[in-house]
Design a protein around this motif. Structure first.
Motif, PDB file in Angstrom:
ATOM      1  N   ARG A   1       0.844  -1.193   0.000  1.00 28.89           N
ATOM      2  CA  ARG A   1       0.000   0.000   0.000  1.00 28.89           C
ATOM      3  C   ARG A   1       0.879   1.243   0.000  1.00 28.89           C
ATOM      4  O   ARG A   1       1.662   1.457   0.934  1.00 28.89           O
ATOM      5  CB  ARG A   1      -0.907   0.016   1.234  1.00 28.89           C
ATOM      6  CG  ARG A   1      -1.869   1.203   1.249  1.00 28.89           C
ATOM      7  CD  ARG A   1      -2.710   1.260   2.503  1.00 28.89           C
ATOM      8  NE  ARG A   1      -1.959   1.715   3.659  1.00 28.89           N
ATOM      9  CZ  ARG A   1      -2.508   2.082   4.816  1.00 28.89           C
ATOM     10  NH1 ARG A   1      -3.818   2.005   4.976  1.00 28.89           N
ATOM     11  NH2 ARG A   1      -1.762   2.481   5.823  1.00 28.89           N
ATOM     12  N   PRO A   2       0.785   2.098  -1.013  1.00 28.35           N
ATOM     13  CA  PRO A   2       1.631   3.296  -1.039  1.00 28.35           C
ATOM     14  C   PRO A   2       1.075   4.383  -0.120  1.00 28.35           C
ATOM     15  O   PRO A   2      -0.131   4.444   0.134  1.00 28.35           O
ATOM     16  CB  PRO A   2       1.563   3.741  -2.505  1.00 28.35           C
ATOM     17  CG  PRO A   2       0.235   3.246  -2.982  1.00 28.35           C
ATOM     18  CD  PRO A   2      -0.048   1.973  -2.223  1.00 28.35           C
ATOM     19  N   ARG A   3       1.958   5.236   0.362  1.00 26.20           N
ATOM     20  CA  ARG A   3       1.493   6.389   1.143  1.00 26.20           C
ATOM     21  C   ARG A   3       0.789   7.391   0.234  1.00 26.20           C
ATOM     22  O   ARG A   3      -0.156   8.057   0.656  1.00 26.20           O
ATOM     23  CB  ARG A   3       2.652   7.054   1.868  1.00 26.20           C
ATOM     24  CG  ARG A   3       3.259   6.189   2.955  1.00 26.20           C
ATOM     25  CD  ARG A   3       4.154   6.974   3.894  1.00 26.20           C
ATOM     26  NE  ARG A   3       3.410   7.886   4.734  1.00 26.20           N
ATOM     27  CZ  ARG A   3       2.701   7.546   5.813  1.00 26.20           C
ATOM     28  NH1 ARG A   3       2.616   6.269   6.171  1.00 26.20           N
ATOM     29  NH2 ARG A   3       2.069   8.448   6.528  1.00 26.20           N
ATOM     30  N   LEU A   4       1.276   7.500  -0.999  1.00 23.36           N
ATOM     31  CA  LEU A   4       0.622   8.355  -1.981  1.00 23.36           C
ATOM     32  C   LEU A   4       0.277   7.512  -3.202  1.00 23.36           C
ATOM     33  O   LEU A   4       1.170   6.996  -3.882  1.00 23.36           O
ATOM     34  CB  LEU A   4       1.526   9.519  -2.403  1.00 23.36           C
ATOM     35  CG  LEU A   4       1.861  10.563  -1.334  1.00 23.36           C
ATOM     36  CD1 LEU A   4       2.774  11.650  -1.919  1.00 23.36           C
ATOM     37  CD2 LEU A   4       0.610  11.187  -0.718  1.00 23.36           C
ATOM     38  N   LEU A   5      -1.015   7.357  -3.456  1.00 17.40           N
ATOM     39  CA  LEU A   5      -1.487   6.683  -4.658  1.00 17.40           C
ATOM     40  C   LEU A   5      -1.959   7.780  -5.607  1.00 17.40           C
ATOM     41  O   LEU A   5      -2.976   8.432  -5.360  1.00 17.40           O
ATOM     42  CB  LEU A   5      -2.624   5.723  -4.337  1.00 17.40           C
ATOM     43  CG  LEU A   5      -3.300   5.047  -5.540  1.00 17.40           C
ATOM     44  CD1 LEU A   5      -2.291   4.293  -6.394  1.00 17.40           C
ATOM     45  CD2 LEU A   5      -4.416   4.115  -5.069  1.00 17.40           C
ATOM     46  N   ALA A   6      -1.201   8.006  -6.669  1.00 20.70           N
ATOM     47  CA  ALA A   6      -1.470   9.107  -7.586  1.00 20.70           C
ATOM     48  C   ALA A   6      -2.268   8.611  -8.779  1.00 20.70           C
ATOM     49  O   ALA A   6      -1.866   7.666  -9.458  1.00 20.70           O
ATOM     50  CB  ALA A   6      -0.152   9.736  -8.046  1.00 20.70           C
ATOM     51  N   LEU A   7      -3.398   9.246  -9.024  1.00 19.06           N
ATOM     52  CA  LEU A   7      -4.248   8.941 -10.170  1.00 19.06           C
ATOM     53  C   LEU A   7      -4.243  10.150 -11.091  1.00 19.06           C
ATOM     54  O   LEU A   7      -4.717  11.223 -10.717  1.00 19.06           O
ATOM     55  CB  LEU A   7      -5.677   8.619  -9.706  1.00 19.06           C
ATOM     56  CG  LEU A   7      -6.724   8.395 -10.803  1.00 19.06           C
ATOM     57  CD1 LEU A   7      -6.383   7.161 -11.633  1.00 19.06           C
ATOM     58  CD2 LEU A   7      -8.122   8.281 -10.201  1.00 19.06           C
TER      59      LEU A   7
ATOM     60  N   ALA B   1       5.962  17.050 -10.101  1.00 18.76           N
ATOM     61  CA  ALA B   1       5.837  16.769  -8.674  1.00 18.76           C
ATOM     62  C   ALA B   1       5.934  15.267  -8.410  1.00 18.76           C
ATOM     63  O   ALA B   1       6.566  14.828  -7.448  1.00 18.76           O
ATOM     64  CB  ALA B   1       4.506  17.306  -8.157  1.00 18.76           C
ATOM     65  N   GLY B   2       5.312  14.456  -9.284  1.00 13.42           N
ATOM     66  CA  GLY B   2       5.373  13.010  -9.108  1.00 13.42           C
ATOM     67  C   GLY B   2       6.785  12.472  -9.209  1.00 13.42           C
ATOM     68  O   GLY B   2       7.182  11.590  -8.438  1.00 13.42           O
TER      69      GLY B   2
ATOM     70  N   LEU C   1      10.167   8.937  -2.088  1.00 15.79           N
ATOM     71  CA  LEU C   1       9.376   7.903  -1.413  1.00 15.79           C
ATOM     72  C   LEU C   1       9.579   6.502  -1.962  1.00 15.79           C
ATOM     73  O   LEU C   1       9.205   5.527  -1.317  1.00 15.79           O
ATOM     74  CB  LEU C   1       7.881   8.260  -1.503  1.00 15.79           C
ATOM     75  CG  LEU C   1       7.422   9.519  -0.781  1.00 15.79           C
ATOM     76  CD1 LEU C   1       5.897   9.654  -0.875  1.00 15.79           C
ATOM     77  CD2 LEU C   1       7.861   9.539   0.676  1.00 15.79           C
ATOM     78  N   GLY C   2      10.119   6.374  -3.168  1.00 17.34           N
ATOM     79  CA  GLY C   2      10.311   5.050  -3.745  1.00 17.34           C
ATOM     80  C   GLY C   2       8.986   4.326  -3.919  1.00 17.34           C
ATOM     81  O   GLY C   2       8.034   4.874  -4.467  1.00 17.34           O
ATOM     82  N   GLU C   3       8.884   3.094  -3.413  1.00 25.58           N
ATOM     83  CA  GLU C   3       7.668   2.294  -3.585  1.00 25.58           C
ATOM     84  C   GLU C   3       6.482   2.834  -2.790  1.00 25.58           C
ATOM     85  O   GLU C   3       5.352   2.357  -2.959  1.00 25.58           O
ATOM     86  CB  GLU C   3       7.922   0.839  -3.191  1.00 25.58           C
ATOM     87  CG  GLU C   3       8.757   0.069  -4.202  1.00 25.58           C
ATOM     88  CD  GLU C   3       8.837  -1.413  -3.891  1.00 25.58           C
ATOM     89  OE1 GLU C   3       8.398  -1.805  -2.779  1.00 25.58           O
ATOM     90  OE2 GLU C   3       9.323  -2.178  -4.745  1.00 25.58           O
ATOM     91  N   GLU C   4       6.714   3.813  -1.936  1.00 17.45           N
ATOM     92  CA  GLU C   4       5.583   4.408  -1.213  1.00 17.45           C
ATOM     93  C   GLU C   4       4.861   5.443  -2.063  1.00 17.45           C
ATOM     94  O   GLU C   4       3.885   6.051  -1.609  1.00 17.45           O
ATOM     95  CB  GLU C   4       6.067   5.020   0.104  1.00 17.45           C
ATOM     96  CG  GLU C   4       6.495   3.969   1.110  1.00 17.45           C
ATOM     97  CD  GLU C   4       6.539   4.502   2.517  1.00 17.45           C
ATOM     98  OE1 GLU C   4       5.763   4.011   3.358  1.00 17.45           O
ATOM     99  OE2 GLU C   4       7.340   5.413   2.771  1.00 17.45           O
TER     100      GLU C   4
END
Length: 401
Positions: free
Chosen positions: A24-30, A305-306, A313-316
């Motif tokens: 589960r990532p800390r930031l899931l960007a859509l 930004a991503g 954050l890497g995989e987060e």
């Protein structure tokens, strides 16, 4: 090849998206390839609901003014006094408050929070700076809010200046927001003597905030401290942006685009430090490869930004891009069959989640052609970017909102 591509297709559900990721990532960007289409925002809303109910997400962050976003957050947590109409008018930038889907998101978040303890409540954040392509806001709101927070909590002799000094140096807000300054650097106040002094004072105010954290966390809520840090980031970011608006070098627009995304990245990292969040913005602000845009003075490239957040954050950090088949009301018709969008358009599903690494493997040595958009408001997926996304949300046809 079609059979192989079908192996990468999943239903549009949060569980399918999470199944593509190692954790589960800390930031899931859509991401989205165009703004203003409620069909895409309705999908975002449904994914956020599922992430809240099944994956423990509690925050949504969208590409909107970070200071205006505080108005929305106050409303959904019932700590503000504005009506829903007022929140939609004042809580969003870029015209996003006119969206029925954004209105439904805000309404649903407030209803969800009703009766829940603060620790379980959903939170809303804008993560863009107070910026538009046409210019930038005055730093007044951020600077005076930061100064006010500190002046109420630290000895007056520690403050680098008075509120009156800030007011005098800021002058009239329309000096800062002059829309002609974007095209004519000579009309920007960003390199004036007053602006230079404000940059130093903003830096000193942020340093004072940072040096007093052990004291401040015992005398104020974490909420107030987080907001003070947001005011500090925004004040220094805006003053830096205004400085480079006054630049006359060929690198001016490259620097401005990069500085806007840097402000976004700093806001996203602060959100990630608090709790897992769904992030929604244009693909170009969330992708890992360099972003590019054709502007009036030529092509511009910068790290989004991503890209900046992913590097930390890497995989987060995970990125799910959205690709579209048609937006016929904008002149975007059936995609050519040799493009990524064309290959996906041939699938039977109206909308689906694609395992991007598996799709890349299915394509093998086939290199899809880049799609060319007939409309400036839509940016097709760059085939070369497939290897750098974690998942792909495909929507076959986008009807008029």
């Amino acid at each position: 090849m079609a059979t192989d591509i079908k192996d990468s297709v999943h239903a549009v559900e949060a569980a399918a998206v999470m199944g593509l990721l190692p954790a589960r990532p800390r930031l899931l960007a859509l991401g989205e390839p165009t703004h203003g289409e409620d069909t895409l925002l309705d999908l975002r809303n449904e994914l956020f609901r599922q992430l809240v109910e099944h994956e423990g997400y509690r925050t949504i962050a969208i590409e909107s003014d970070c200071l205006r976003g505080l108005v929305v957050d106050d409303y959904v947590t019932s700590s503000g006094t504005d009506t829903l109409d007022e929140v939609m008018e004042h809580g969003f930038s870029h015209g996003f408050g006119a969206s029925a889907a954004n209105r439904e998101l805000v309404r649903w978040m407030r209803a969800y929070n009703d009766g829940r303890p603060a620790s379980e409540q959903l939170r809303f954040a804008g993560f863009d700076g107070p910026l538009e392509i046409t210019g930038a806001a005055s730093p007044r709101q951020a600077l005076t809010a930061l100064h006010g927070y500190l002046s109420a909590r630290v000895d007056a002799d520690l403050l680098p200046c008075t509120g009156e000094t800030l007011d005098r140096l800021l002058g009239a807000d329309d000096r800062w927001t002059n829309p002609d300054a974007m095209m004519d650097p000579a009309q920007s106040v960003g390199q004036s003597a007053e602006a230079a002094q404000l940059r130093l004072l903003a830096d000193d105010l942020v340093a004072l905030l940072d040096t007093r954290i052990p004291h401040l966390i015992t005398t104020a809520s974490r909420e107030d401290g987080d907001r003070a840090r947001l005011y500090g980031r925004t004040a220094t970011g805006l003053l830096r942006y205004h400085y480079w608006m006054a630049d006359t070098s060929p690198a001016r627009m490259t620097r401005l685009c990069a500085l806007r995304d840097l402000m976004m990245a700093h806001n996203l990292l602060a959100i990630a430090a608090r709790c897992p969040a769904l992030v929604h913005a244009h693909n170009s602000h969330l992708q890992r490869p360099k972003s590019a845009m054709q502007m009036w003075q030529g092509p511009v490239e910068w790290w989004s930004a991503g890209a900046l957040v992913s590097a930390q954050l890497g995989e987060e950090y995970a990125f799910v891009a959205t690709a579209l088949g048609t937006i016929r009301h904008q002149g975007v018709d059936t995609p050519p069959p040799d493009t990524v969008e064309g290959l996906l358009y041939a699938l039977p599903e109206d909308r689906c989640v694609i395992d991007a690494p598996r799709l890349t493997a299915a394509l093998g040595d086939t290199r899809p052609a880049p799609r060319v958009s007939p409309w400036f408001g839509y940016a097709p997926l760059a085939p070369a970017h497939l290897a750098d996304i974690d998942g792909l949300l495909f929507v076959k046809d986008v009807p008029q909102s």
